[in-house]
Design a protein around this motif. Structure first.
Motif, mmCIF file in Angstrom:
data_model
loop_
_atom_site.group_PDB
_atom_site.id
_atom_site.type_symbol
_atom_site.label_atom_id
_atom_site.label_comp_id
_atom_site.label_asym_id
_atom_site.label_seq_id
_atom_site.Cartn_x
_atom_site.Cartn_y
_atom_site.Cartn_z
ATOM 1 N N VAL A 121 -38.443 -70.806 31.440
ATOM 2 C CA VAL A 121 -37.547 -69.671 31.237
ATOM 3 C C VAL A 121 -38.355 -68.497 30.688
ATOM 4 C CG1 VAL A 121 -35.508 -68.848 29.962
ATOM 5 C CG2 VAL A 121 -35.587 -71.199 30.828
ATOM 6 N N VAL A 122 -38.103 -67.328 31.239
ATOM 7 C CA VAL A 122 -38.842 -66.142 30.814
ATOM 8 C C VAL A 122 -38.332 -65.653 29.450
ATOM 9 C CG1 VAL A 122 -39.467 -63.768 31.430
ATOM 10 C CG2 VAL A 122 -39.097 -65.474 33.234
ATOM 11 N N ASP A 123 -39.242 -65.321 28.573
ATOM 12 C CA ASP A 123 -38.918 -64.749 27.264
ATOM 13 C C ASP A 123 -37.753 -65.491 26.601
ATOM 14 O OD1 ASP A 123 -39.082 -62.951 25.076
ATOM 15 O OD2 ASP A 123 -37.599 -61.603 25.976
ATOM 16 N N PRO A 124 -37.902 -66.781 26.363
ATOM 17 C CA PRO A 124 -36.780 -67.568 25.874
ATOM 18 C C PRO A 124 -36.262 -67.145 24.498
ATOM 19 C CG PRO A 124 -38.807 -68.847 25.791
ATOM 20 C CD PRO A 124 -39.106 -67.593 26.546
ATOM 21 N N LEU A 125 -37.063 -66.405 23.732
ATOM 22 C CA LEU A 125 -36.593 -65.964 22.416
ATOM 23 C C LEU A 125 -35.951 -64.576 22.471
ATOM 24 C CD1 LEU A 125 -39.462 -67.277 20.111
ATOM 25 C CD2 LEU A 125 -37.175 -68.231 20.435
ATOM 26 N N GLY A 126 -35.952 -63.956 23.647
ATOM 27 C CA GLY A 126 -35.300 -62.656 23.800
ATOM 28 C C GLY A 126 -33.835 -62.788 23.414
ATOM 29 N N GLY A 127 -33.351 -61.843 22.643
ATOM 30 C CA GLY A 127 -31.952 -61.899 22.225
ATOM 31 C C GLY A 127 -31.760 -62.615 20.903
ATOM 32 N N SER A 128 -32.782 -63.284 20.421
ATOM 33 C CA SER A 128 -32.696 -63.879 19.079
ATOM 34 C C SER A 128 -32.581 -62.724 18.083
ATOM 35 C CB SER A 128 -33.971 -64.689 18.808
ATOM 36 O OG SER A 128 -34.304 -64.652 17.435
ATOM 37 N N TYR A 129 -31.578 -62.813 17.220
ATOM 38 C CA TYR A 129 -31.395 -61.705 16.263
ATOM 39 C C TYR A 129 -32.672 -61.491 15.467
ATOM 40 C CZ TYR A 129 -26.487 -62.605 17.340
ATOM 41 O OH TYR A 129 -25.311 -62.800 17.970
ATOM 42 N N TYR A 130 -33.269 -62.605 15.039
ATOM 43 C CA TYR A 130 -34.479 -62.518 14.213
ATOM 44 C C TYR A 130 -35.636 -61.902 14.996
ATOM 45 C CZ TYR A 130 -38.540 -64.240 11.489
ATOM 46 O OH TYR A 130 -39.720 -64.352 10.785
ATOM 47 N N VAL A 131 -35.919 -62.459 16.147
ATOM 48 C CA VAL A 131 -37.091 -62.001 16.892
ATOM 49 C C VAL A 131 -36.933 -60.546 17.329
ATOM 50 C CG1 VAL A 131 -38.461 -62.354 18.993
ATOM 51 C CG2 VAL A 131 -37.805 -64.315 17.595
ATOM 52 N N GLU A 132 -35.725 -60.178 17.737
ATOM 53 C CA GLU A 132 -35.515 -58.775 18.131
ATOM 54 C C GLU A 132 -35.656 -57.836 16.936
ATOM 55 O OE1 GLU A 132 -35.729 -57.963 21.042
ATOM 56 O OE2 GLU A 132 -34.928 -59.575 22.288
ATOM 57 N N ALA A 133 -35.088 -58.254 15.799
ATOM 58 C CA ALA A 133 -35.179 -57.391 14.615
ATOM 59 C C ALA A 133 -36.634 -57.246 14.171
ATOM 60 C CB ALA A 133 -34.331 -57.955 13.472
ATOM 61 N N LEU A 134 -37.368 -58.339 14.241
ATOM 62 C CA LEU A 134 -38.771 -58.308 13.848
ATOM 63 C C LEU A 134 -39.601 -57.476 14.841
ATOM 64 C CD1 LEU A 134 -40.425 -59.489 11.553
ATOM 65 C CD2 LEU A 134 -40.766 -61.563 12.913
ATOM 66 N N THR A 135 -39.281 -57.602 16.115
ATOM 67 C CA THR A 135 -39.966 -56.801 17.143
ATOM 68 C C THR A 135 -39.765 -55.311 16.855
ATOM 69 O OG1 THR A 135 -39.568 -58.561 18.758
ATOM 70 C CG2 THR A 135 -40.160 -56.403 19.641
ATOM 71 N N ASP A 136 -38.515 -54.937 16.568
ATOM 72 C CA ASP A 136 -38.221 -53.527 16.259
ATOM 73 C C ASP A 136 -39.002 -53.062 15.038
ATOM 74 O OD1 ASP A 136 -36.425 -53.722 18.292
ATOM 75 O OD2 ASP A 136 -34.624 -53.588 17.042
ATOM 76 N N ARG A 137 -38.985 -53.906 14.000
ATOM 77 C CA ARG A 137 -39.618 -53.488 12.762
ATOM 78 C C ARG A 137 -41.137 -53.354 12.934
ATOM 79 N NH1 ARG A 137 -38.775 -57.075 7.568
ATOM 80 N NH2 ARG A 137 -40.753 -58.021 8.163
ATOM 81 N N MET A 138 -41.725 -54.286 13.670
ATOM 82 C CA MET A 138 -43.180 -54.198 13.854
ATOM 83 C C MET A 138 -43.550 -52.961 14.666
ATOM 84 S SD MET A 138 -44.126 -58.227 14.227
ATOM 85 C CE MET A 138 -45.874 -58.155 13.945
ATOM 86 N N GLU A 139 -42.711 -52.626 15.627
ATOM 87 C CA GLU A 139 -42.960 -51.404 16.389
ATOM 88 C C GLU A 139 -42.912 -50.185 15.453
ATOM 89 O OE1 GLU A 139 -40.111 -50.453 19.456
ATOM 90 O OE2 GLU A 139 -41.422 -48.927 20.335
ATOM 91 N N GLU A 140 -41.901 -50.136 14.603
ATOM 92 C CA GLU A 140 -41.788 -48.998 13.670
ATOM 93 C C GLU A 140 -42.989 -48.920 12.744
ATOM 94 O OE1 GLU A 140 -38.126 -49.603 11.530
ATOM 95 O OE2 GLU A 140 -37.007 -49.609 13.434
ATOM 96 N N GLU A 141 -43.404 -50.076 12.222
ATOM 97 C CA GLU A 141 -44.539 -50.076 11.289
ATOM 98 C C GLU A 141 -45.833 -49.687 11.995
ATOM 99 O OE1 GLU A 141 -42.596 -53.302 8.175
ATOM 100 O OE2 GLU A 141 -44.354 -53.891 9.332
ATOM 101 N N ALA A 142 -45.957 -50.084 13.254
ATOM 102 C CA ALA A 142 -47.145 -49.682 14.018
ATOM 103 C C ALA A 142 -47.127 -48.165 14.223
ATOM 104 C CB ALA A 142 -47.194 -50.409 15.356
ATOM 105 N N GLU A 143 -45.971 -47.625 14.541
ATOM 106 C CA GLU A 143 -45.863 -46.169 14.738
ATOM 107 C C GLU A 143 -46.255 -45.421 13.461
ATOM 108 O OE1 GLU A 143 -45.377 -44.398 17.424
ATOM 109 O OE2 GLU A 143 -44.745 -45.926 18.860
#
Lengths: 552, 134
Positions: A393-415
């Motif tokens: 299955v492609v990106d099986p953790l996509g949609g996980s509240y945790y993983v999505e929230a962490l993805t967003d936060r890491m993007e912001e911190e990188a910016e």
């Protein structure tokens, strides 16, 4: 059923209620990078999320979920174990072993003298020949490494940076001598000099001429070696030097943008070279943080390439990356535990959509790996690929509240880091000011103190320790090989057409001094059996050498 | 023992792995020692010269390249040749157990491998320097 439990609550109400309902262990609940994470993530953490804008289907912009629509159903990741030691024959034998065991790509480890631009007979090479990788003095060594391995049938990754253009020239001429055209070879050179100044420290020339060599390679390969990945922009070493996951993400992508800027500055069209840029990340032990890191990396790259750089070719937006499990997470104590760590890290990279993967061997914290240890490491990937179902299955953790929230936060911190780096005047200026070096030293020291206090548990080291020396067989490098390699080099110098070698080196000098692309003259040097050390010494006379400002 | 303990932390050879050396350097400084970090890519001769110039009590050599059996004894030997007998030589890095004895025969006082804590290293240096001065 309790009425209250059926009512939707917001998180502010949930946490006190949950905490009151049970005791919380006295333990550290941050990620391995010391990032705070909450006990639970809920839909409210993804408020304002837009599926098409923030995720997209795999294969669609911004590629958060993966760069191919079918991902591993289409093609599994490439299992690519980094190998190389001793003499060319030793490495050739290890390569053949790995190919026989089902490995699908090669990855060449070079020794330190080669990486630093010294021949095996240089005084500075004493004791180091063939230790961290294979010794590569001339095109003849390259030819011996790939003896019996047709270069149009495998792809090869070469971990080389400062002298990358020379190693590429050796590889292309070795292919030519096999009767394989430049357009038929495929592979990658790491060629990422910026992270050398930041973390890995195998630099030779100063940043400016080094960037020029890199853009020369971009231009040459775009015209002549279309299947070659001209750079592997690497976070791996930044992480190994002690950086956090966000620092790895941010510094690596900042370097990526710096290479794009360098290409644009010499007048290259972004869509000519950007599709051949590739990346290389670490897979550390904190599984979800790592998955979020890869997902954020793809999204950041796509957004910047399309929106900031105006790239039109979809391939310029795609972040393709290799992953290696974290050497720094392995322990000398109870080394068998390293198999488990590596398996989990490999899983993280697969859940994060890597294109290729190296799994570390259990003994790599002690020495170069034995054949048995390498086999276990490769089998780990095969078990993950063929038994566990994680590739279905492609990106099986996509949609996980945790993983999505962490993805967003890491993007912001990188910016945020990108803004800081810009404010310092860009990556090269930030290197001059030791910005990255200080940030990494700080994070690395903080982690070491956390381990020493026991806040961060390392099984077998600061908890569940058993004492006693590790029970593990290690690979021994034959100390006599250095003399043999030196003798081979002497024979090469005696046997070659010296006038042709001299002519090639003087053409190289002229190309370095002038503005012409150095790749064609480096190919001529390789054909004339000039050695790596001779070429680097010639280039140093024009480019100079880099000296670090040590900070700790 | 009067004054601060003076430690030269050095990276011999071509090895670029400086995470450990920097962590140790900072921990020793935080423990009140005077730390001189040579930076990378040092020859044995350069390290010995620094040790003499800085009047070091301790030279800590960090090697993760596998070249420790060449580089570390060379530093110890050059120190002896220069008549510097009172400097304690320590080694750290990915140094297999089976090499420790030979390094000690060459004049290395102790070898610290992955997993060693800065606390232990600080304590070891303090007691060894005190012992050497006594």
């Amino acid at each position: 059923m309790d009425e209250d439990r059926q009512k939707p609550r917001d998180k502010d109400q949930w946490l006190p209620a949950a905490t009151a309902a049970g005791t919380v262990r006295d333990a550290d609940f941050t990620t391995v990078s010391s990032a705070e994470v909450e006990a639970l993530y809920r839909p409210s953490d993804l408020a304002g999320h837009d599926y098409d804008r923030d995720l997209g289907d795999p294969g669609d912009y911004p590629y958060t979920r993966g760069i191919h629509p079918m991902m591993y159903r289409g093609r599994l990741w490439t299992m690519r174990q980094f190998a190389g030691f001793g003499e060319a024959e030793d490495t050739n034998q290890r390569f053949r072993f790995l190919l026989e065991q089902g490995q699908t790509g090669l990855s060449l480890a070079l020794d330190l003298p080669t990486l630093m631009g010294y021949d095996s007979d240089d005084l500075r090479s004493e004791g180091e020949v063939g230790r961290c990788g294979v010794a590569m003095d001339s095109v003849l060594d390259m030819e011996r490494v790939f003896e019996g391995i047709p270069l149009d049938r495998v792809t090869t990754s070469m971990t080389t940076n400062a002298p990358a253009a020379i190693l590429l020239a050796f590889y292309l001429v070795a292919a030519e001598r096999q009767g394989v055209g430049f357009d038929q070879v495929g592979g990658t050179i790491q060629n990422d000099i910026l992270k050398e100044y930041i973390a890995q420290n195998t630099y030779i020339f100063p940043p400016e001429p080094s960037l020029r060599l890199i853009t020369d390679i971009f231009a040459f390969c775009a015209d002549h070696v279309p299947r070659w990945n001209t750079i592997s922009i690497s976070g791996y070493h930044i992480r190994e030097a002690g950086a956090t996951a966000v620092q790895e993400l941010a510094f690596t992508l900042a370097n990526g943008f710096a290479y794009v800027d360098a290409g644009l500055e010499v007048g290259l069209d972004v869509d000519v070279f950007a599709p051949r840029l590739s990346f290389f990340f670490n897979a550390h032990i904190d599984l979800f943080e790592e998955v979020a890191k890869y997902r954020a990396a793809r999204r950041i790259w796509a957004r910047h390439m399309r929106e900031r750089y105006g790239a039109k070719d979809q391939r310029s937006w795609l972040m393709r990356f290799h992953t290696q499990t974290a050497g720094c997470s392995l322990t000398a104590q109870q080394p068998d535990n390293n198999i488990v760590r590596t398996a989990i890290e490999a899983l993280a990279s697969i859940l994060g959509g890597t294109q290729s993967l190296h799994t570390n061997s259990l003994d790599e914290v002690l020495a170069l790996p034995t054949e048995r240890a390498v086999e276990i490491a490769l089998r780990t990937q095969q078990v993950l690929a063929y038994e566990t179902g994680v590739a279905n299955v492609v990106d099986p953790l996509g949609g996980s509240y945790y993983v999505e929230a962490l993805t967003d936060r890491m993007e912001e911190e990188a910016e945020e880091y990108f803004r800081k780096i810009d404010a310092l005047g860009g990556v090269v200026a930030a290197i001059d000011k030791s910005f990255f070096q200080k940030e990494i030293a700080e994070a690395s020291f903080r982690y070491q103190m956390q381990v020493e206090r026991g806040d961060k548990v390392v099984v077998g080291v600061n908890k569940f320790a058993t004492g006693g020396p590790p029970r593990v067989e290690t690979l021994r490098i034959d100390p006599a090989l250095e003399a043999r390699q030196v003798e081979r080099l002497r024979e090469l110098r005696v046997g070659r057409d010296q006038a042709a070698a001299d002519k090639a080196l003087s053409d190289l000098l002229a190309a370095c001094t002038g503005g012409e692309n150095v790749m064609p003259v480096l190919l001529d040097c390789a054909r004339a059996f000039c050695t790596l050390g001779e070429m680097v010494a010639t280039m140093k006379t024009v480019f100079g050498v880099y000296r670090e400002t040590p900070v700790f | 023992m009067t004054g601060k303990i003076r430690v030269v932390v050095a990276k011999p050879g071509l090895d670029g792995h400086d995470r450990g050396a920097k962590v140790i350097a900072r921990a020793l400084r935080d423990a009140g020692m005077e730390v001189i970090y040579t930076g990378l890519h040092q020859t044995a001769e350069q390290i010995v010269e620094t040790a003499i110039q800085e009047d070091a009590d301790v030279v800590g050599l960090s090697v993760l390249s596998g070249a420790h059996m060449t580089l570390v004894p060379k530093v110890a030997r050059l120190l002896r040749e220069q008549g510097v007998e009172d400097v304690l030589v320590l080694a750290g890095g990915t140094i297999p157990e089976e090499d420790h004895e030979e390094l000690k025969r060459e004049g290395v006082l102790a070898v610290f491998t992955p997993g060693a804590t800065t606390t232990d290293i600080v304590a070891f240096i303090k007691s060894s320097v005190a012992g050497a001065a006594a």
